[in-house]
Design an enzyme around this catalytic site. Structure first.
Site, mmCIF file in Angstrom:
data_model
loop_
_atom_site.group_PDB
_atom_site.id
_atom_site.type_symbol
_atom_site.label_atom_id
_atom_site.label_comp_id
_atom_site.label_asym_id
_atom_site.label_seq_id
_atom_site.Cartn_x
_atom_site.Cartn_y
_atom_site.Cartn_z
ATOM 1 N N GLY A 152 0.786 -1.224 0.000
ATOM 2 C CA GLY A 152 0.000 0.000 0.000
ATOM 3 C C GLY A 152 0.816 1.271 0.000
ATOM 4 O O GLY A 152 0.271 2.366 0.039
ATOM 5 N N HIS A 153 2.142 1.174 -0.035
ATOM 6 C CA HIS A 153 3.001 2.366 0.077
ATOM 7 C C HIS A 153 4.028 2.369 -1.032
ATOM 8 O O HIS A 153 5.174 1.982 -0.798
ATOM 9 C CB HIS A 153 3.701 2.377 1.428
ATOM 10 N N PHE A 154 3.844 2.716 -2.142
ATOM 11 C CA PHE A 154 2.648 3.151 -2.835
ATOM 12 C C PHE A 154 2.470 2.223 -4.035
ATOM 13 O O PHE A 154 3.463 1.939 -4.702
ATOM 14 C CB PHE A 154 2.803 4.596 -3.324
#
Length: 170
Positions: free
Chosen positions: A64-66
């Protein structure tokens, strides 16, 4: 072995202190996905430590990053510095089973460049002030010789709370 000499004393062999992942895990309570030290390259008791962290695309935070542009969160680099400092401080104790180093402060954190999968972090923590149960250290993280993160961190030794046994279902 390195040789140490001063004008007052003759050269004395001082062992260079290194650790593999198994020994690192004997010093830190952290485990996957939060264990952020893979190897200790050098340890000078009560002075400094140099560690490595290999960053891979398999790290959980990259989900999720990124998406599409994976970058290691800066706070995890600061955590890696704290874990390095923890190993440095815990190396002073034969029996570490009832001790735990906890983060108590972060000052002046700066993030200079992104860290991406495939990078190898060289983490260094140097003692600025040392008390019996507390330490203030400066930490840096480099990738390919370039500074990517720096901060001053403080930590304190606390007594580890015994783990409660989990009750078995009836």
């Amino acid at each position: 072995m390195e040789t140490v000499a001063t004008p007052e004393t003759p050269a004395v062999a001082a062992p260079k202190r290194t650790m593999d992942i198994n020994e690192v895990m004997s010093y830190l309570p952290h485990r996957y996905p939060f264990l952020l030290i893979d190897r200790v390259l050098d340890l000078e008791p009560q002075k400094r430590i140099v560690c490595l962290k290999n960053v891979t695309i398999n790290e959980q935070f990259f989900n999720g990053h990124f998406p599409g542009q994976p970058m290691m969160p800066g706070v995890l680099m600061v955590e890696a510095m704290a874990q390095a400092g923890c190993i440095l401080m815990m190396s002073e104790f034969e029996d570490r089973s009832d001790k735990l180093m906890v983060f108590t402060g972060i000052d002046g954190a700066k993030f200079r460049r992104p860290v991406t999968p495939g990078d190898q972090l060289r983490i260094e923590a140097t003692v600025l002030q040392l008390r019996s149960r507390a330490v203030k250290m400066t930490g840096t993280v480099h990738v390919d010789g370039k500074l990517v993160c720096e901060a001053t961190i403080t930590s304190q030794m606390v007594t580890r709370t015994p783990q409660k046994k989990q009750e078995e279902p009836a």
